[in-house]
Design an enzyme around this catalytic site. Structure first.
Site, PDB file in Angstrom:
ATOM      1  N   SER A 125      30.482  38.927  45.653  1.00 14.36           N
ATOM      2  CA  SER A 125      31.253  39.038  44.501  1.00 14.36           C
ATOM      3  C   SER A 125      32.407  38.666  44.705  1.00 14.36           C
ATOM      4  O   SER A 125      33.125  38.935  45.776  1.00 14.36           O
ATOM      5  CB  SER A 125      31.139  40.708  44.032  1.00 14.36           C
ATOM      6  OG  SER A 125      32.145  40.735  43.048  1.00 14.36           O
ATOM      7  N   TYR A 149      33.502  49.287  45.448  1.00 14.45           N
ATOM      8  CA  TYR A 149      32.458  48.323  45.081  1.00 14.45           C
ATOM      9  C   TYR A 149      32.678  47.086  46.295  1.00 14.45           C
ATOM     10  O   TYR A 149      31.976  46.694  46.676  1.00 14.45           O
ATOM     11  CB  TYR A 149      32.441  48.268  43.533  1.00 14.45           C
ATOM     12  CG  TYR A 149      31.584  46.524  43.341  1.00 14.45           C
ATOM     13  CD1 TYR A 149      32.363  45.765  42.954  1.00 14.45           C
ATOM     14  CD2 TYR A 149      30.188  46.726  43.465  1.00 14.45           C
ATOM     15  CE1 TYR A 149      31.521  44.669  42.539  1.00 14.45           C
ATOM     16  CE2 TYR A 149      29.568  45.641  43.299  1.00 14.45           C
ATOM     17  CZ  TYR A 149      30.042  44.470  42.692  1.00 14.45           C
ATOM     18  OH  TYR A 149      29.337  43.470  42.482  1.00 14.45           O
ATOM     19  N   LYS A 153      30.940  45.346  49.386  1.00 15.41           N
ATOM     20  CA  LYS A 153      30.272  43.871  49.130  1.00 15.41           C
ATOM     21  C   LYS A 153      30.814  43.087  50.354  1.00 15.41           C
ATOM     22  O   LYS A 153      30.084  42.323  51.063  1.00 15.41           O
ATOM     23  CB  LYS A 153      30.722  43.291  48.036  1.00 15.41           C
ATOM     24  CG  LYS A 153      30.009  43.708  46.845  1.00 15.41           C
ATOM     25  CD  LYS A 153      28.489  43.258  47.082  1.00 15.41           C
ATOM     26  CE  LYS A 153      27.544  43.762  45.560  1.00 15.41           C
ATOM     27  NZ  LYS A 153      26.175  43.094  45.755  1.00 15.41           N
TER      28      LYS A 153
HETATM   29  C1  WQD Z   1      36.796  41.484  32.139  1.00 12.98           C
HETATM   30  C2  WQD Z   1      38.098  41.394  31.346  1.00 12.98           C
HETATM   31  C3  WQD Z   1      39.285  43.542  31.322  1.00 12.98           C
HETATM   32  C4  WQD Z   1      35.966  45.768  29.049  1.00 12.98           C
HETATM   33  C5  WQD Z   1      33.122  42.254  36.630  1.00 12.98           C
HETATM   34  C6  WQD Z   1      32.259  43.013  37.201  1.00 12.98           C
HETATM   35  C7  WQD Z   1      32.222  43.131  38.661  1.00 12.98           C
HETATM   36  C8  WQD Z   1      32.217  41.639  38.959  1.00 12.98           C
HETATM   37  C9  WQD Z   1      33.342  40.876  38.459  1.00 12.98           C
HETATM   38  C10 WQD Z   1      30.028  40.909  40.016  1.00 12.98           C
HETATM   39  C11 WQD Z   1      39.321  42.281  31.951  1.00 12.98           C
HETATM   40  C12 WQD Z   1      38.600  43.145  29.763  1.00 12.98           C
HETATM   41  C13 WQD Z   1      36.841  44.633  29.605  1.00 12.98           C
HETATM   42  C14 WQD Z   1      36.721  46.077  27.770  1.00 12.98           C
HETATM   43  C15 WQD Z   1      38.648  44.756  28.051  1.00 12.98           C
HETATM   44  N1  WQD Z   1      30.797  41.042  39.147  1.00 12.98           N
HETATM   45  N2  WQD Z   1      37.900  44.232  29.214  1.00 12.98           N
HETATM   46  N3  WQD Z   1      37.655  45.831  27.144  1.00 12.98           N
HETATM   47  O1  WQD Z   1      36.532  44.005  35.562  1.00 12.98           O
HETATM   48  O2  WQD Z   1      36.654  41.080  35.832  1.00 12.98           O
HETATM   49  O3  WQD Z   1      34.597  42.890  36.754  1.00 12.98           O
HETATM   50  O4  WQD Z   1      33.199  40.710  36.972  1.00 12.98           O
HETATM   51  O5  WQD Z   1      30.185  41.438  40.975  1.00 12.98           O
HETATM   52  O6  WQD Z   1      31.046  43.777  39.169  1.00 12.98           O
HETATM   53  O7  WQD Z   1      32.444  44.404  36.752  1.00 12.98           O
HETATM   54  O8  WQD Z   1      34.793  42.616  34.486  1.00 12.98           O
HETATM   55  O9  WQD Z   1      33.907  42.487  31.772  1.00 12.98           O
HETATM   56  O10 WQD Z   1      34.766  44.645  32.892  1.00 12.98           O
HETATM   57  O11 WQD Z   1      36.620  42.655  32.360  1.00 12.98           O
HETATM   58  O12 WQD Z   1      39.663  44.269  27.624  1.00 12.98           O
HETATM   59  O13 WQD Z   1      35.704  47.113  26.940  1.00 12.98           O
HETATM   60  O14 WQD Z   1      37.896  42.213  29.999  1.00 12.98           O
HETATM   61  O15 WQD Z   1      40.435  44.352  31.354  1.00 12.98           O
HETATM   62  O16 WQD Z   1      40.343  41.798  31.788  1.00 12.98           O
HETATM   63  P1  WQD Z   1      35.680  42.498  35.632  1.00 12.98           P
HETATM   64  P2  WQD Z   1      34.952  43.228  32.802  1.00 12.98           P
END
Ligand code: WQD
Length: 337
Positions: A125, A149, A153
């Site tokens: 990841s 997490y 990894k």
């Molecule tokens: C994306 C953006 C939030 C939810 C994920 C996985 C992690 C890894 C990487 C594989 C951010 C914003 C989110 C919401 C929001 N994948 N957001 N409201 O945090 O980059 O991590 O991808 O390993 O496992 O968790 O992804 O989709 O949670 O957030 O504003 O309700 O959307 O602040 O900028 P993230 P995400």
């Protein structure tokens, strides 16, 4: 016909990978503990491909059952997806993450050694990079994960590196995913998070289908084009095909290889909302909330190494990701329930 063991095979990415493996004429043995997924996903994979695969309910923490599967099926390689992946949950339950993700992998590697299987593609990841100033992220960036997490990894990557140093006839490919989203174009398989989604796109999709009232945007004061967080979203089908390319280009040799799997393009929360509204015709109501702890402003990949060495590049754009996510969600408002 090459036979592949897929751990976490009923999961979101695992089930899409099983589908692509069957289409590429591999024989698939899938295992999963079904703690965060449903076997229904593989029933649908059989329907879509009109091909069969074998499934066993196995937990990687059950060494005996795990060894039984590896000794029964003489697999040529393992694609290892099984693991917990919610960043927030990992902060609350670190031991659960280290047991599942690290000890589970130790058991898998031990069973592979016992059964003389030395090829593994590992689902790593971008969270292993942690918060970095310089974008886009290259594979040789220093690893500084900032949550359990990401650390789990990174730890598995280190363990696999040590195994390779012990025995260089192993063939190990680490694939660092950025943000997997979307669904297979059939609308039959997709992301089916338990409870309220942690991630952006499934949350937006549930607002669009009326399951959730509005999206909470975690911060609009980041140093980005529109103030919201920027990520490298990659279509899950593109991601799955990256695994097939990794297998096909690396399965016969030996070595230790690491690749970023992303599109190389950043997309903000507001841009994702606009794209989803355009393809679904639905208004996505939202409110601005405080930043989510642990979030970085910007994170996107340099995936040129995968392009050069694996001949792989992501093909689908944000609108296609939203289109397929919406198709899946509108056909399956309650996921696989
Ligand atoms: C994306 C953006 C939030 C939810 C994920 C996985 C992690 C890894 C990487 C594989 C951010 C914003 C989110 C919401 C929001 N994948 N957001 N409201 O945090 O980059 O991590 O991808 O390993 O496992 O968790 O992804 O989709 O949670 O957030 O504003 O309700 O959307 O602040 O900028 P993230 P995400």
């Amino acid at each position: 016909m090459k036979r592949i063991l897929v751990t976490g095979g009923t999961g979101y990415i695992g089930s899409h990978a099983c589908l692509e493996l069957l289409l590429a004429d591999y024989e698939v043995i899938a295992i999963d503990n079904l703690s965060n997924s449903s076997e229904e996903s593989l029933k649908r994979v059989r329907n879509i491909t009109n091909k069969d695969l074998i499934f066993h309910k196995v937990d990687l923490l059950d060494k005996q059952e795990l060894n039984k599967v590896l000794s029964k099926y003489k697999v040529d390689a393992v694609i290892h997806f099984a693991g917990l992946k919610a960043v927030g949950e990992s902060v609350e339950l670190p031991l659960k993450y280290y047991f599942n993700n690290v000890v589970g992998t130790l058991n898998l590697c031990e069973a592979m050694i016992k059964n003389n299987v030395k090829t593994i593609v590992f689902s790593s990841s971008c969270t292993v990079y942690g918060v970095q100033e310089k974008m886009p992220l290259k594979e040789d960036c220093p690893l500084q994960p900032c949550n359990p997490y990401g650390r789990s990894k990174r730890d598995v990557e280190e363990i696999l590196n040590d195994i390779y140093n012990m025995d260089t006839s192993w063939n190990i490919v680490l694939l660092r995913y950025f943000n997997p989203v979307g669904a297979h174009g059939s609308g039959q398989i997709g992301e089916s998070p338990l409870g309220t989604p942690n991630n952006l796109l499934p949350y937006i999709a549930q607002v669009a289908v009326g399951k959730l009232p509005e999206l909470h945007v975690f911060g609009d004061d980041y140093p980005t084009s529109d103030g919201t967080g920027v990520r490298d979203y990659i279509h899950v089908v593109d991601l799955s095909r990256g695994h097939i390319r990794a297998l096909e280009s690396k399965i016969s040799g030996s070595g230790m290889h690491t690749y970023n799997l992303g599109t190389g393009k950043g997309c903000s929360v507001f841009e994702m909302i606009s794209a989803f509204e355009k393809v679904s015709g639905k208004k996505i109501n939202f409110q601005i909330n405080d930043r989510r702890s642990g979030d970085s402003a910007i994170c996107y990949a340099d995936s040129q190494k995968a392009q050069k060495e694996l001949g792989w590049a992501a093909e689908y754009d944000i609108e296609k990701m939203c289109e397929d996510a919406w198709h899946w969600q509108s056909c399956n408002p309650n996921g696989y329930e």
